[in-house]
Design a protein around this motif. Structure first.
Motif, PDB file in Angstrom:
ATOM      1  N   THR A 170      -6.679   0.260   6.947  1.00  0.00           N
ATOM      2  CA  THR A 170      -6.044   1.523   6.587  1.00  0.00           C
ATOM      3  C   THR A 170      -4.569   1.534   6.980  1.00  0.00           C
ATOM      4  O   THR A 170      -3.736   2.112   6.264  1.00  0.00           O
ATOM      5  CB  THR A 170      -6.762   2.715   7.244  1.00  0.00           C
ATOM      6  OG1 THR A 170      -6.827   2.519   8.669  1.00  0.00           O
ATOM      7  CG2 THR A 170      -8.180   2.868   6.699  1.00  0.00           C
ATOM      8  N   ALA A 171      -4.222   0.907   8.095  1.00  0.00           N
ATOM      9  CA  ALA A 171      -2.813   0.841   8.496  1.00  0.00           C
ATOM     10  C   ALA A 171      -1.997   0.039   7.488  1.00  0.00           C
ATOM     11  O   ALA A 171      -0.851   0.380   7.181  1.00  0.00           O
ATOM     12  CB  ALA A 171      -2.683   0.228   9.889  1.00  0.00           C
ATOM     13  N   THR A 172      -2.587  -1.033   6.962  1.00  0.00           N
ATOM     14  CA  THR A 172      -1.894  -1.841   5.953  1.00  0.00           C
ATOM     15  C   THR A 172      -1.624  -1.021   4.700  1.00  0.00           C
ATOM     16  O   THR A 172      -0.514  -1.034   4.145  1.00  0.00           O
ATOM     17  CB  THR A 172      -2.728  -3.075   5.592  1.00  0.00           C
ATOM     18  OG1 THR A 172      -2.911  -3.882   6.762  1.00  0.00           O
ATOM     19  CG2 THR A 172      -2.047  -3.906   4.513  1.00  0.00           C
ATOM     20  N   ILE A 173      -2.635  -0.302   4.232  1.00  0.00           N
ATOM     21  CA  ILE A 173      -2.465   0.543   3.045  1.00  0.00           C
ATOM     22  C   ILE A 173      -1.411   1.612   3.297  1.00  0.00           C
ATOM     23  O   ILE A 173      -0.528   1.845   2.459  1.00  0.00           O
ATOM     24  CB  ILE A 173      -3.808   1.184   2.650  1.00  0.00           C
ATOM     25  CG1 ILE A 173      -4.771   0.106   2.125  1.00  0.00           C
ATOM     26  CG2 ILE A 173      -3.606   2.287   1.606  1.00  0.00           C
ATOM     27  CD1 ILE A 173      -6.177   0.605   1.866  1.00  0.00           C
ATOM     28  N   ALA A 174      -1.482   2.255   4.457  1.00  0.00           N
ATOM     29  CA  ALA A 174      -0.522   3.318   4.769  1.00  0.00           C
ATOM     30  C   ALA A 174       0.897   2.767   4.846  1.00  0.00           C
ATOM     31  O   ALA A 174       1.850   3.403   4.379  1.00  0.00           O
ATOM     32  CB  ALA A 174      -0.903   3.986   6.081  1.00  0.00           C
ATOM     33  N   ARG A 175       1.052   1.599   5.399  1.00  0.00           N
ATOM     34  CA  ARG A 175       2.392   1.002   5.498  1.00  0.00           C
ATOM     35  C   ARG A 175       2.952   0.694   4.113  1.00  0.00           C
ATOM     36  O   ARG A 175       4.126   0.931   3.841  1.00  0.00           O
ATOM     37  CB  ARG A 175       2.347  -0.255   6.349  1.00  0.00           C
ATOM     38  CG  ARG A 175       3.731  -0.842   6.627  1.00  0.00           C
ATOM     39  CD  ARG A 175       3.654  -1.964   7.650  1.00  0.00           C
ATOM     40  NE  ARG A 175       4.981  -2.304   8.100  1.00  0.00           N
ATOM     41  CZ  ARG A 175       5.719  -3.303   7.595  1.00  0.00           C
ATOM     42  NH1 ARG A 175       5.226  -4.018   6.593  1.00  0.00           N
ATOM     43  NH2 ARG A 175       6.919  -3.560   8.063  1.00  0.00           N
ATOM     44  N   HIS A 176       2.108   0.159   3.240  1.00  0.00           N
ATOM     45  CA  HIS A 176       2.566  -0.120   1.873  1.00  0.00           C
ATOM     46  C   HIS A 176       3.014   1.160   1.171  1.00  0.00           C
ATOM     47  O   HIS A 176       4.041   1.181   0.488  1.00  0.00           O
ATOM     48  CB  HIS A 176       1.455  -0.790   1.077  1.00  0.00           C
ATOM     49  CG  HIS A 176       1.201  -2.206   1.500  1.00  0.00           C
ATOM     50  ND1 HIS A 176       0.073  -2.905   1.121  1.00  0.00           N
ATOM     51  CD2 HIS A 176       1.930  -3.054   2.259  1.00  0.00           C
ATOM     52  CE1 HIS A 176       0.133  -4.123   1.638  1.00  0.00           C
ATOM     53  NE2 HIS A 176       1.239  -4.228   2.335  1.00  0.00           N
ATOM     54  N   ARG A 177       2.238   2.220   1.334  1.00  0.00           N
ATOM     55  CA  ARG A 177       2.607   3.479   0.695  1.00  0.00           C
ATOM     56  C   ARG A 177       3.900   4.033   1.298  1.00  0.00           C
ATOM     57  O   ARG A 177       4.729   4.608   0.590  1.00  0.00           O
ATOM     58  CB  ARG A 177       1.474   4.501   0.848  1.00  0.00           C
ATOM     59  CG  ARG A 177       0.163   4.150   0.171  1.00  0.00           C
ATOM     60  CD  ARG A 177       0.248   4.190  -1.337  1.00  0.00           C
ATOM     61  NE  ARG A 177       1.089   3.151  -1.917  1.00  0.00           N
ATOM     62  CZ  ARG A 177       0.720   1.865  -2.029  1.00  0.00           C
ATOM     63  NH1 ARG A 177      -0.468   1.475  -1.609  1.00  0.00           N
ATOM     64  NH2 ARG A 177       1.545   0.978  -2.566  1.00  0.00           N
ATOM     65  N   ALA A 178       4.064   3.870   2.607  1.00  0.00           N
ATOM     66  CA  ALA A 178       5.280   4.350   3.263  1.00  0.00           C
ATOM     67  C   ALA A 178       6.503   3.585   2.774  1.00  0.00           C
ATOM     68  O   ALA A 178       7.554   4.181   2.480  1.00  0.00           O
ATOM     69  CB  ALA A 178       5.142   4.224   4.776  1.00  0.00           C
ATOM     70  N   LEU A 179       6.388   2.269   2.667  1.00  0.00           N
ATOM     71  CA  LEU A 179       7.524   1.474   2.212  1.00  0.00           C
ATOM     72  C   LEU A 179       7.821   1.737   0.735  1.00  0.00           C
ATOM     73  O   LEU A 179       8.993   1.743   0.322  1.00  0.00           O
ATOM     74  CB  LEU A 179       7.255  -0.014   2.462  1.00  0.00           C
ATOM     75  CG  LEU A 179       7.128  -0.406   3.938  1.00  0.00           C
ATOM     76  CD1 LEU A 179       6.882  -1.902   4.071  1.00  0.00           C
ATOM     77  CD2 LEU A 179       8.358   0.012   4.735  1.00  0.00           C
ATOM     78  N   ASP A 180       6.775   1.956  -0.060  1.00  0.00           N
ATOM     79  CA  ASP A 180       6.988   2.343  -1.459  1.00  0.00           C
ATOM     80  C   ASP A 180       7.770   3.657  -1.535  1.00  0.00           C
ATOM     81  O   ASP A 180       8.670   3.820  -2.369  1.00  0.00           O
ATOM     82  CB  ASP A 180       5.648   2.511  -2.181  1.00  0.00           C
ATOM     83  CG  ASP A 180       4.974   1.183  -2.492  1.00  0.00           C
ATOM     84  OD1 ASP A 180       5.654   0.132  -2.392  1.00  0.00           O
ATOM     85  OD2 ASP A 180       3.774   1.201  -2.819  1.00  0.00           O
ATOM     86  N   HIS A 181       7.395   4.585  -0.670  1.00  0.00           N
ATOM     87  CA  HIS A 181       8.068   5.873  -0.632  1.00  0.00           C
ATOM     88  C   HIS A 181       9.546   5.698  -0.297  1.00  0.00           C
ATOM     89  O   HIS A 181      10.419   6.310  -0.931  1.00  0.00           O
ATOM     90  CB  HIS A 181       7.382   6.765   0.397  1.00  0.00           C
ATOM     91  CG  HIS A 181       7.998   8.115   0.557  1.00  0.00           C
ATOM     92  ND1 HIS A 181       7.819   9.135  -0.337  1.00  0.00           N
ATOM     93  CD2 HIS A 181       8.818   8.605   1.526  1.00  0.00           C
ATOM     94  CE1 HIS A 181       8.485  10.207   0.055  1.00  0.00           C
ATOM     95  NE2 HIS A 181       9.106   9.909   1.179  1.00  0.00           N
ATOM     96  N   LEU A 182       9.837   4.864   0.687  1.00  0.00           N
ATOM     97  CA  LEU A 182      11.227   4.637   1.071  1.00  0.00           C
ATOM     98  C   LEU A 182      12.017   3.974  -0.049  1.00  0.00           C
ATOM     99  O   LEU A 182      13.191   4.288  -0.264  1.00  0.00           O
ATOM    100  CB  LEU A 182      11.288   3.783   2.334  1.00  0.00           C
ATOM    101  CG  LEU A 182      10.783   4.451   3.615  1.00  0.00           C
ATOM    102  CD1 LEU A 182      10.805   3.453   4.759  1.00  0.00           C
ATOM    103  CD2 LEU A 182      11.617   5.674   3.957  1.00  0.00           C
TER     104      LEU A 182
END
Length: 214
Positions: A84-96
């Motif tokens: 879940t941390a990996t998925i959340a990080r990908h979404r966060a970096l996509d957002h940035l």
């Protein structure tokens, strides 16, 4: 044992989490809610460290993906935290990337900061002595690689190999960044360091988030 010969860093609730995930994969919606309740505080704190005030929206997007792909997950409670941390990080970096801004410091979730693992070293003891406000000030002041390492270690609770997989780095590099960040926090709090080994008392770490690169 985790990859690289390190012991897995288990959390007290990992057994419950693993069982809830297994039931959720069989279609039990209440079990999915249990898994969400266990994982969300740390996950939101980690995402908030990357995207700031947009953390709620980014975490919601991450959970939509987690729910959609839940059937693909294979592993235990500790593995689910890393996934879940990996998925959340990908979404966060996509957002940035969409915003075309750099990661910025922000407020961590209070519950996540206060719900720390048991002591494993003077560094952990230093963190356990932090009030929420003090924790926010000190973690935000770390270089970005050390800050994300501390977030993954303390807030998400990952071991070294799991954090390295989330960050796409070698476990040794992640472990070193976590050690340096925790050592710096301990020094700022006046907690004496028990040793200078790069990985002593630290089972994980990570790179790039709160604070500025230095």
């Amino acid at each position: 044992m985790g990859q690289g010969g390190e012991p897995r860093r288990a959390q007290p609730y990992d057994g419950e989490l693993g069982a809830a995930v297994a039931r959720a994969q069989d279609g039990d919606e209440a079990a999915f809610a249990v898994a969400y309740r266990i994982v969300q505080p740390g996950l939101l704190g980690y995402v908030r460290g990357i995207v700031g005030d947009d953390a709620e929206d980014v975490a919601s997007d991450a959970w939509l993906e987690i729910a959609r792909d839940l059937g693909r997950f294979k592993g235990d409670g500790a593995g689910f935290r890393g996934w879940t941390a990996t998925i959340a990080r990908h979404r966060a970096l996509d957002h940035l990337r969409r915003l075309r801004v750099r990661p910025r410091s922000a407020v961590l979730e209070q519950d996540a900061v206060l719900d720390l693992p048991g002591p494993h070293s003077t560094h952990d003891q230093a963190l356990e002595s932090l009030s929420t406000e003090r924790a926010l000030d000190l973690v935000r002041g770390l270089p970005r690689d050390q800050a994300e390492a501390v977030l993954l270690r303390v807030v998400v609770g990952l071991d070294g190999p799991a954090a390295a997989r989330v960050l796409g780095k070698r476990p040794g590099a992640v472990r070193t960044a976590a050690h340096r960040g925790l050592k710096r926090l301990a020094r700022q709090l006046g907690v004496e360091d028990a040793g200078d080994g790069a990985g002593e008392g630290v089972t994980d770490d990570g790179p790039r988030t709160l604070g500025e690169s230095r």
